[in-house]
Design an enzyme around this catalytic site. Structure first.
Site, PDB file in Angstrom:
ATOM      1  N   LYS A 160       0.800  -1.224  -0.223  1.00  0.00           N
ATOM      2  CA  LYS A 160      -0.037   0.032   0.026  1.00  0.00           C
ATOM      3  C   LYS A 160       0.852   1.315   0.115  1.00  0.00           C
ATOM      4  O   LYS A 160       1.890   1.335   0.776  1.00  0.00           O
ATOM      5  CB  LYS A 160      -0.982   0.092   1.251  1.00  0.00           C
ATOM      6  CG  LYS A 160      -2.090   0.965   1.419  1.00  0.00           C
ATOM      7  CD  LYS A 160      -2.808   0.616   2.654  1.00  0.00           C
ATOM      8  CE  LYS A 160      -3.956   1.421   2.757  1.00  0.00           C
ATOM      9  NZ  LYS A 160      -4.928   1.118   4.079  1.00  0.00           N
ATOM     10  N   SER A 215      -9.522  -1.969   7.129  1.00  0.00           N
ATOM     11  CA  SER A 215      -8.737  -1.851   5.782  1.00  0.00           C
ATOM     12  C   SER A 215      -7.979  -2.775   5.381  1.00  0.00           C
ATOM     13  O   SER A 215      -7.504  -2.890   3.886  1.00  0.00           O
ATOM     14  CB  SER A 215      -8.352  -0.444   5.726  1.00  0.00           C
ATOM     15  OG  SER A 215      -8.915   0.638   5.887  1.00  0.00           O
ATOM     16  N   SER A 217      -9.584   0.358   2.861  1.00  0.00           N
ATOM     17  CA  SER A 217      -8.796   1.167   2.140  1.00  0.00           C
ATOM     18  C   SER A 217      -7.683   0.541   1.420  1.00  0.00           C
ATOM     19  O   SER A 217      -6.820   1.257   0.334  1.00  0.00           O
ATOM     20  CB  SER A 217      -8.342   2.360   2.943  1.00  0.00           C
ATOM     21  OG  SER A 217      -7.237   1.910   3.932  1.00  0.00           O
TER      22      SER A 217
END
Lengths: 68, 478
Positions: free
Chosen positions: B85, B184, B160
């Site tokens: 990420k 997330s 996310s």
């Protein structure tokens, strides 16, 4: 509860943080705080401040897995 | 020596542990794994949009260097290409945090978890797509393009850590770091049909990781299996002097405890909250999963989780206020540089009074103790569907596009995950079926604080008897 939540949030955000509503959706979200306020209101009297000072880290230790 | 060299076509289908073990045995090389990953990305990421940036040439150079390292000096993840990420800092490298505001941000230091992964011989191909500043559950991103679910390109990959879930599912990488403040890691794991773990609050260092909520942020992997997650957690967990909030609790050998034996294990099935309004397809997958665990020797025990009204209410307050505080300066100066769904959320959160925030924080410890006393005195873990509804489409949850009902759909996704962050418990999400649209369904396993090993053991046992974690979306690399 008869209050203008949009106005309440606007006043607080501007007065304390200097931030104004960036768009209409933000005010819609602010209005949605009615349910959050109701949620907090419903919790009144249900829980006491039984640990003072409260420590979440201490609670993690107190409740941890005995055989990890 | 007679070593069966694995052909390139099969390399991307290897799990993280299989890939690392294959390198260790000389069955493949870091260069071969990297070439296979880059080929898969070239063939498929135009559809998925899981990468924000990619450094293929540099990755190949790193892989070639790693292939020359003597076997005695190799770590647990030697030679395995990953990607994370795009909010894990590496000195001098781009870290956009999925935002326009940090489009050119290059930190001057490196995250501890990245240093630990590199010390064990892994390396990153690039930065993965994510919700802007890690603040939506769907995978929308107005600045770098929405990430798409490899199982159905019109569907949400979850957020996310959208790129992390999608890239692992599409077989672009063997594993990826995500972060989890309200679900997330577990939401994209569930929607993309992969396995992900959020550790106990304080279990993994957050030094060098973009902050969202000081009290609820967690670092963890998304990978192909519980065993993969166990190996990565063993590498990244543990105290870090650079993160004073990280726990000094010893890190067990999670992988060694994966024995498939659930005899004597009591599994709590919630009687309240977590099974409310669950979609029938999701419920069918969840119930079938319970049957598999029983078949492995576990005992199912109905449990009531106390104080769920408080957990659900307070959980949202803590992360919203902390996120709004972090972003207040940018909100004053350049609110228009955020997507609408984010600046509207940040603005509104500034209206939550300090007394509500302190109330939510101060009751977190007592509530955890009450939950432990009521639940973990009766069971070893408790389980729940990770997401109550079927996978939604990107369109149906697009707040920025003004889709009617999008806000509600947006918020529904994290109903079962956000409470776990408030409790601070470790939680593993894994796939347990497909819904009627052919999209993955996930379940999550929660254990006592620092009981990551027990949650992973349960998921690993499930994965020994089922093949959901090995299924992959069609149209992507074998």
């Amino acid at each position: 509860m008869s209050m203008d939540i949009k106005a309440l949030v606007k006043e607080q955000a501007e007065a304390w943080s200097g931030v104004v509503p960036p768009n209409a959706v933000s005010e819609e979200l602010a209005a949605g705080f009615a349910s959050l306020m109701a949620g907090l209101s419903a919790l009144r009297g249900q829980l006491a401040f039984e640990d003072e000072p409260s420590s979440f880290e201490a609670a993690l230790q107190a409740t941890k897995e005995p055989n990890p | 020596m007679n070593i069966a060299i694995k052909p390139p076509g099969t390399l991307t289908s290897l799990s993280l542990t299989e890939a690392a073990d294959a390198v260790a045995k000389g069955e493949t090389t870091a260069v071969a794994l990297t070439e296979a990953a880059l080929a898969a990305i070239a063939a498929g990421d135009e559809r998925v949009n899981s990468f924000i940036w990619l450094e293929g040439e540099q990755a190949l150079e790193t892989a070639a260097r790693l292939d020359k390292v003597p076997k005695a000096e190799r770590g647990k993840l030697h030679g395995v290409p990953l990607a994370h990420k795009d909010m894990y800092y590496k000195a001098g490298k781009l870290s956009t945090c999925g935002s326009k505001i940090r489009a050119e941000f290059r930190p001057g230091y490196t995250a501890t978890v990245i240093e630990r992964l590199e010390a064990e011989g892994s390396f990153a191909l690039g930065g993965l797509n994510m919700a802007e500043f890690a603040q939506n559950a769907t995978g929308h991103n107005q600045h770098y393009g929405h990430c798409h679910n490899p199982w159905g390109l019109d569907y949400c990959p979850g957020g996310s850590s959208s790129g992390s879930g999608a890239a692992v599912a599409a077989r672009f990488v063997h594993a990826a770091l995500g972060s989890d403040t309200g679900g997330s890691i577990r939401l994209p794991a569930s929607l993309c049909g992969v396995t992900g773990i959020k550790g106990t609050q304080t279990r993994v260092s957050r030094h060098g990781v973009m902050p969202l909520s000081f009290s609820a942020d967690n670092v963890g992997p998304l990978a192909r299996s519980a065993r993969d997650c166990a190996r990565i957690m063993a590498v990244i967990a543990g105290h870090d002097p650079k993160d004073a909030t990280s726990s000094k609790e010893p890190v067990p050998d999670y992988e060694a405890a994966l024995d498939g034996d659930l005899k004597g294990i009591k599994i709590g099935v919630p009687k309240n909250y977590f099974l409310d309004d669950v979609d029938p397809d999701v419920m069918a997958g969840f119930e079938a999963m319970l049957g598999v665990l029983e078949g492995r020797g576990a005992t199912l025990v109905p449990v009531t989780i106390p104080h769920m009204d408080a957990v659900a209410t307070y959980g949202g307050v803590v992360s919203r206020v902390e996120g709004a505080t972090i972003h207040a300066e940018w909100m004053r100066r350049q609110a228009q540089d955020y997507a609408i769904h984010l600046n509207s959320r940040l603005y509104a959160s500034l209206g939550i009074p300090a007394v509500a925030y302190v109330e939510a924080l101060s009751r977190r410890g007592p509530i955890l103790k009450a939950i432990a006393a009521a639940v973990f005195s009766e069971v070893d873990v408790f389980v729940a569907p990770t997401i109550r509804c079927k996978a939604p489409t990107l369109l149906s949850t697009d707040v920025d596009a003004g889709t009617p009902g999008a806000l509600d759909a947006f918020n529904t996704l994290s109903l079962n995950t956000r409470p776990i962050n408030y409790m601070g418990l470790p939680s593993v999400s894994a796939p347990c079926g497909l819904d009627s649209n052919g999209m993955p369904i996930g379940f999550q396993v929660q254990a006592r604080p620092f009981g990551e090993g027990k949650a992973l053991k349960v998921v690993d046992a499930f994965q020994r008897d089922t093949g959901f974690h090995r299924e992959r979306p069609s149209g992507f690399a074998a």
